[in-house]
Design a protein around this motif. Structure first.
Motif, short mmCIF file in Angstrom:
data_model
loop_
_atom_site.label_atom_id
_atom_site.label_comp_id
_atom_site.label_asym_id
_atom_site.label_seq_id
_atom_site.Cartn_x
_atom_site.Cartn_y
_atom_site.Cartn_z
N LEU A 103 0.83 -1.04 0.15
CA LEU A 103 0.03 0.15 0.11
C LEU A 103 0.97 1.33 -0.11
N GLU A 104 2.03 1.26 0.65
CA GLU A 104 2.69 2.45 0.91
C GLU A 104 3.60 2.60 -0.39
N ARG A 105 3.90 1.66 -1.03
CA ARG A 105 4.98 1.77 -2.37
C ARG A 105 3.86 1.92 -3.43
N THR A 106 2.81 1.11 -3.67
CA THR A 106 2.23 1.31 -4.93
C THR A 106 0.69 2.02 -4.89
N GLY A 107 0.15 1.98 -3.63
CA GLY A 107 -1.16 2.62 -3.41
C GLY A 107 -2.23 1.57 -3.82
N TYR A 108 -1.78 0.56 -3.83
CA TYR A 108 -2.83 -0.56 -4.07
C TYR A 108 -2.88 -1.39 -2.66
N GLU A 109 -4.51 -1.22 -2.41
CA GLU A 109 -4.91 -2.01 -1.23
C GLU A 109 -5.37 -3.36 -1.53
N ILE A 110 -4.58 -4.22 -1.11
CA ILE A 110 -4.83 -5.78 -1.50
C ILE A 110 -4.66 -6.56 -0.30
N GLN A 111 -5.51 -7.85 -0.10
CA GLN A 111 -4.98 -8.82 0.77
C GLN A 111 -4.28 -9.84 0.33
N ILE A 112 -3.25 -10.50 1.13
CA ILE A 112 -2.66 -11.60 0.81
C ILE A 112 -3.28 -12.93 1.83
N GLY A 113 -3.57 -14.06 1.00
CA GLY A 113 -4.16 -15.03 1.88
C GLY A 113 -3.36 -15.60 2.70
N ASP A 114 -3.68 -16.23 3.66
CA ASP A 114 -2.51 -17.10 4.54
C ASP A 114 -1.83 -18.11 3.81
N ALA A 115 -0.44 -18.35 4.14
CA ALA A 115 0.40 -18.92 3.40
C ALA A 115 -0.22 -20.64 3.39
N GLU A 116 -0.40 -21.39 2.30
CA GLU A 116 -1.12 -22.60 2.28
C GLU A 116 -0.30 -23.47 1.90
N LEU A 117 -0.02 -24.57 2.82
CA LEU A 117 0.77 -25.79 2.65
C LEU A 117 0.53 -26.47 1.42
#
Length: 228
Positions: A210-224
């Protein structure tokens, strides 16, 4: 130890929403889908009787210009769309008559035109190309109609160009935030990592994006990943 997928949640819709927001455009139904994707997919599965993977295919097709028409003309011949083949006639009709899908289509049409027009106005080069956020260029020859709208034959490719640039920009920040030696594979909407990444670390990466690009995204939990 193991390999873990780290993906941008609902990547294509998230990028569409962000690009629209940067144009000053609020996409109410896209945001509703981003915040409630599981419930909305389940509603569409129940309503249409289609498998969830096919519902997801239909929702993704909407972003890139699917009109809801079951046929298209090619060299004078009327052909079935891929989505019609995958959904079947009944499933296709039910999917595209659902009120939520109809509202997504309406917002999509506005968003596509608004986003591409902004890039044409702000990122056009002297030789008739537009730069996306990653810096790659694409020709807009024949894309802009006399009334200023974007010709329907160019919408899909230009929007793809814009969203791919946003996606790669975000991915580069993710790569910078992680240990490069532990990245096993880059994917179109994330990467495969050689160890688990905590939720707190992922939240920090989201803040950096968000700070670097202005994009507000969500990253999913790490999935084994299972290789069985």
């Amino acid at each position: 130890m193991g390999h873990y997928n780290i993906d941008i949640e609902n990547c294509h819709y998230a990028l569409l929403w962000n690009e629209a927001k940067q144009c000053g455009l609020e996409l109410e139904y896209v945001k509703l889908y981003l915040d409630n994707k599981k419930q909305i997919r389940e509603q569409l599965v129940t309503y249409t009787g289609l498998p969830v993977d096919i519902v997801k295919e239909g929702l993704l097709a909407i972003i890139y210009g699917c009109s809801g028409k079951p046929y298209y003309k090619y060299k004078g011949e009327l052909l079935e769309t891929t989505l019609l083949k995958d959904m079947g006639k009944s499933g296709f009709e039910l999917f595209f008559e659902h009120p939520f899908v109809l509202m997504l289509l309406e917002e999509r049409d506005i968003a596509q035109q608004t986003i591409i027009k902004r890039y044409v106005a702000e990122h056009q080069t002297k030789n008739g190309h537009i730069n996306n956020k990653y810096g790659t260029t694409k020709s807009i020859k024949g894309a802009v109609c006399k009334n200023g709208s974007i010709h329907k034959n160019h919408v899909k490719s230009l929007l793809s160009h814009i969203l791919q640039g946003a996606e790669r920009t975000i991915l580069d920040v993710m790569i910078e935030c992680l240990d490069g030696k532990k990245i096993a594979l880059l994917q179109h909407d994330g990467l495969t990592y050689r160890e688990c990444v905590s939720r707190a670390e992922l939240d920090e990466i989201e803040s950096t994006i968000l700070e670097r690009t202005g994009y507000e995204i969500q990253i999913g939990d790490a999935e084994l990943l299972s290789f069985a």
